[in-house]
Structures are given as C-alpha cells and as structure tokens.
Scaffold this active site. Structure first.
Site, PDB file in Angstrom:
ATOM      1  N   HIS A 118       5.755   0.572   6.510  1.00 53.30           N
ATOM      2  CA  HIS A 118       6.959  -0.450   6.765  1.00 53.30           C
ATOM      3  C   HIS A 118       8.094   0.411   7.062  1.00 53.30           C
ATOM      4  O   HIS A 118       7.549   1.577   7.506  1.00 53.30           O
ATOM      5  CB  HIS A 118       6.943   0.410   4.834  1.00 53.30           C
ATOM      6  CG  HIS A 118       7.629  -0.152   3.819  1.00 53.30           C
ATOM      7  ND1 HIS A 118       8.682   0.340   3.340  1.00 53.30           N
ATOM      8  CD2 HIS A 118       8.273  -1.060   2.902  1.00 53.30           C
ATOM      9  CE1 HIS A 118       9.460   0.093   2.934  1.00 53.30           C
ATOM     10  NE2 HIS A 118       9.155  -0.844   1.901  1.00 53.30           N
ATOM     11  N   ASP A 122       2.550   7.871   3.300  1.00 54.31           N
ATOM     12  CA  ASP A 122       2.708   6.775   2.695  1.00 54.31           C
ATOM     13  C   ASP A 122       1.708   6.454   1.231  1.00 54.31           C
ATOM     14  O   ASP A 122       1.018   5.451   1.607  1.00 54.31           O
ATOM     15  CB  ASP A 122       3.045   6.025   3.270  1.00 54.31           C
ATOM     16  CG  ASP A 122       4.471   4.899   2.670  1.00 54.31           C
ATOM     17  OD1 ASP A 122       4.085   4.850   1.316  1.00 54.31           O
ATOM     18  OD2 ASP A 122       4.923   4.251   3.205  1.00 54.31           O
ATOM     19  N   GLN A 149       1.550   1.775  -1.738  1.00 51.93           N
ATOM     20  CA  GLN A 149       0.422   1.185  -2.095  1.00 51.93           C
ATOM     21  C   GLN A 149      -0.574   1.656  -2.207  1.00 51.93           C
ATOM     22  O   GLN A 149      -1.358   0.471  -2.748  1.00 51.93           O
ATOM     23  CB  GLN A 149       0.548   0.164  -0.285  1.00 51.93           C
ATOM     24  CG  GLN A 149       1.865  -0.305  -0.291  1.00 51.93           C
ATOM     25  CD  GLN A 149       2.592  -1.173  -1.227  1.00 51.93           C
ATOM     26  OE1 GLN A 149       1.650  -2.029  -2.098  1.00 51.93           O
ATOM     27  NE2 GLN A 149       3.621  -1.857  -1.350  1.00 51.93           N
ATOM     28  N   LYS A 206       5.305   1.970  -8.471  1.00 53.42           N
ATOM     29  CA  LYS A 206       4.372   1.061  -7.960  1.00 53.42           C
ATOM     30  C   LYS A 206       2.608   0.301  -9.152  1.00 53.42           C
ATOM     31  O   LYS A 206       2.136   0.062  -8.860  1.00 53.42           O
ATOM     32  CB  LYS A 206       3.459   1.378  -6.517  1.00 53.42           C
ATOM     33  CG  LYS A 206       5.056   1.882  -5.467  1.00 53.42           C
ATOM     34  CD  LYS A 206       5.405  -0.093  -4.841  1.00 53.42           C
ATOM     35  CE  LYS A 206       6.161   0.352  -3.630  1.00 53.42           C
ATOM     36  NZ  LYS A 206       6.727  -1.098  -3.455  1.00 53.42           N
ATOM     37  N   CYS A 258       9.404  -5.764   4.403  1.00 53.40           N
ATOM     38  CA  CYS A 258      10.190  -4.730   5.123  1.00 53.40           C
ATOM     39  C   CYS A 258       9.140  -4.258   6.265  1.00 53.40           C
ATOM     40  O   CYS A 258       8.461  -3.640   6.557  1.00 53.40           O
ATOM     41  CB  CYS A 258      10.166  -3.575   4.124  1.00 53.40           C
ATOM     42  SG  CYS A 258      11.608  -4.347   3.137  1.00 53.40           S
TER      43      CYS A 258
END
Ligand code: C6P
Length: 404
Positions: free
Chosen positions: A121, A198, A201, A224, A362
């Site tokens: 991202h 990261d 997600q 999220k 993104c």
C-alpha cells in the site's frame, strides 16, 4: 457457535437502506463496520469517563486512565507481545509507519538498503522513499508474480548484508494475498536487518502472534477490525524502540523539562506526545474483545467459505477477470469486466445499495504490474452472507447489460 443472524444484529448499520435498497457492504478492506458492543463503549466513555488521562488525581481521570491502559493490555495479549510498553497507540497504520521512518532518519546512511515488496500500500512505500531521499539509502523491491504472490525465490538476491530494514504487508489490501512473512523475517534476520510488517489487512482475519513471528515492528489500524477510525498501534521490540528517538515532542512524552534540556519518558509514553484518542484506544480494546468472543478460527473458516462461494459465482460472469489468485488469500476479490471501466460498475452497484471500492486502492504499483488503471474490489467480512454475494452477482449482471 457462529450465529450469523446474531452477529448481523450487532451491527446497526447493516439494517439501513442505501438508495432505497438494503445495504450490501462489501468495502470492508477500506474500513470495517462497528458493532453495538464498540459503539456503546464510546458512548459510555463520553457519558461517564470523559477526562484527560495519566495526569489527573481525580476519579474520572483515574478511571479513564485505567480503561485506556486496560485496552493497551488487551492489545498486548491479543498480539502476544512480551510487554504492554511495546504497544504504542498511534492514529493508525500510516502514522505508525511514519513514526518508524522518522526514527530511522538519524540512523541510516548512504549505502544502506531498504527492502519493500511489490504488493505494498502507498503507506508502506512513500514514507520509505522520503526516508531514502533524506538519508541516501536505497530502496529495493521484492517483485510479484501474475498470481499476485511475491517472488520469494529471488529473495536471496535482494536481501543482502547491506539491507537494514525490510517492510512487507502481512496481507495485500488490493489482492488479499497472504504473504510468507515468517520466511521473510527469518531471511532478514540472517543479515541482521529489522522487519516491519504492515498488519492493516491481516488483523481482521488473522490473529498474529508477534513473539512467535519474531517480528521487530508490527502495525495496524483499529478501524479495519471493527474499531473506530483515527486510532491504531505500533508494536516494536523493547530494545529497538528504546534506541529510536521520539517522534513528536510535547506533553506526556517527557520525564523532565528545563530550558536547557529535556529528558524523555520511558516506553510507551516516549512515543505518545499530547492528548491521545482516548475513547478510540478504549474502543480498540473493545473491538478486539468482540472479535475474540466470536473467535478468529470461526471467523476465518466462515470467510474462507464465503470467498470460495463468491469466487466461483463471479467466475461464471462472462468477461470477468480476477486479479490475485494466491493459494493463501483473505476474503478479497479484485476484478475487472472486459470493456467496462471499474468506476462505472461501482456507481451502478451503488445505485443498488451495494458498496464496493473501485480504483487503484492506494496500490498503484500493483495496477501498473497488471497494466490496468484500477479494479473493482469486493472485500468481505464475517458479517457478510451468501445472499449478499448473490446480490453482488445479480447487480453485476444488470450493470453489464446496461454498459456493454
Ligand atoms: N487501506 C483500503 O481501502 P490507515 O489509513 O492508516 O488506517 O491504513 C493505511 C493502510 C496501510 N496498509 C494497508 C495494507 C492498508 O490496506 C491501508 C488502508 C484501505 O485498502 C484504505 S486506502
């Protein structure tokens, strides 16, 4: 016991209508919806506890501090971090990454290399490019394949003893690919590089065990995973966080201040300048409680079944191409329909009350790799149903009739 009707009744927004139709919310990778159990915690905070934390002798401040620090403990336990002070509250994934990038600007030098993946991202690309500009370090990229996976076979030619940091998302937001982070972390550690994962997600679908992963930094956003926007976390190993300089100066992050010299507070406060998002932090903890009560195993089994069902149904539509077919995927389907712009499909679906995301998500380098400007992305959560998948498929059929 996974009771979908009970779960859906926890989310008031799921019973609203959009453009006269019952809402079908399939934009969960952008932000998840919020259950009453979390909304009530936010209301309760402003109804009973509202005050500033860590600094008041009075009852409200003490209770708010207890609730906020209690949430930090819940986050630590959820992610199996070794210490609560390794959990730093931030505004979200983007801020967490920028905090680390800012910290390394005084540590990196010309000749150092940073490794990112082709599946990132923009939040996990741009801060590192900015860091490279400042320090003279160089960015290397782990390439991707047509299936939307990382080309792990050539990792050894990318990670070298010049590598100082490696950044990879646990799950790709645009394609849903689950990346082999354990293998990447091990390879990076072989050359003494540090790794930031990261987890934005991954967190709604996978319960990451940070000690077993042996990851150096892990970041995510509460919104999220059924929590509010504007709050997230940075996990960092104690020894590494202690070495990094503070991100912002201000109240809360100091031990002593004189005009000659300031000394900094211990972790986690060193990185938490100013009044934080107190209700957000507490609600982040409540969101984890909510999801853990349902259980991550039950959530991922349900979502895997929904992903299968949706993938099979979508593949039956003529001219539909799915991007990202990794063997291990979360419930995200990115696709295009031959000859139709994703935005047009998204707008027609919206008229039918169906929310999807369209565009580059993104993640422009992924779109460039596939030589497309964007996709339609349907991203599912544990509160979605097969009936909603059917509504999506029916909506797409109608849109195709109108546009082709
Ligand atoms: N992705 C999406 O629709 P923030 O905005 O800081 O909470 O999260 C940024 C971010 C970082 N990494 C990944 C892998 C992400 O998916 C996101 C947010 C949303 O895909 C909004 S762009």
């Amino acid at each position: 016991m996974f009771d979908i009707n009970k779960i859906r009744s926890d989310f008031p927004i799921l019973s609203r209508k959009v453009n006269g139709q019952p809402l079908v919310y399939l934009d969960n990778a952008a932000t998840s919806q919020t259950p009453n159990q979390v909304i009530n915690v936010i209301t309760d905070y402003y109804t009973r506890l509202n005050s500033n934390i860590h600094r008041g002798v009075h009852k409200l401040s003490q209770e708010a501090t207890e609730a906020y620090e209690g949430a930090r403990k819940k986050i630590q336990q959820h992610f199996n971090a070794a210490h609560t002070h390794e959990i730093i509250f931030t505004a979200g994934t983007t801020e967490s990454i920028n905090l680390i990038a800012s910290g390394y600007s005084s540590i990196l030098k010309k000749g150092d290399e940073l490794v990112i993946s082709a599946l990132e991202h923009h939040s996990n690309i741009v801060p590192w490019q900015m860091l490279c500009e400042k320090t003279g370090a160089e960015l290397k990229v782990i390439p991707m394949t047509q299936k939307g996976t990382l080309d792990i076979n050539i990792l050894d030619s990318i990670i070298s003893n010049k590598t100082r940091l490696v950044f990879v998302n646990h799950v790709s937001n645009a394609l849903g690919t689950v990346n082999p982070i354990k293998e990447i972390i091990a390879k990076a550690h072989n050359v003494k590089a540090e790794v930031l994962i990261d987890g934005a997600q991954a967190c709604p679908h996978i319960k990451a065990d940070l000690q077993s992963l042996d990851v150096d930094y892990y970041v995510t956003s509460a919104h999220k995973l059924c929590g509010p926007t504007g709050v997230g976390m940075l996990y960092g190993k104690e020894a590494l966080l202690n070495k990094l300089p503070p991100y912002q100066g201000g109240g809360e992050m100091i031990a002593t201040v004189t005009f000659e010299k300031t000394t900094y507070a211990d972790l986690p406060h060193k990185f938490e300048a100013g009044t934080p998002n107190i209700s957000g932090g507490i609600a982040f903890g409540a969101a984890l409680d909510y999801m853990n009560d349902i259980g991550f195993e039950a959530i991922s089994a349900y979502e895997a079944e929904l992903l299968d069902y949706a993938t099979t149904a979508l593949k039956e539509l003529p001219g539909l191409k799915i991007y990202g077919e990794a063997p291990e995927k979360t419930a995200v389907i990115s696709f295009n329909i031959e000859g139709i712009h994703p935005y047009d499909i998204g707008s027609i679906l919206d008229q039918m009350g169906i929310a999807v995301r369209t565009g580059h998500h993104c993640a422009q380098p992924i779109m460039d790799y596939f030589e497309i400007s964007g996709t339609i992305r349907a991203s599912f959560s544990f509160y979605n149903t097969r009936e909603e998948v059917d509504r999506l498929v029916e909506g797409l059929r109608k849109a195709m009739k109108m546009l082709q």
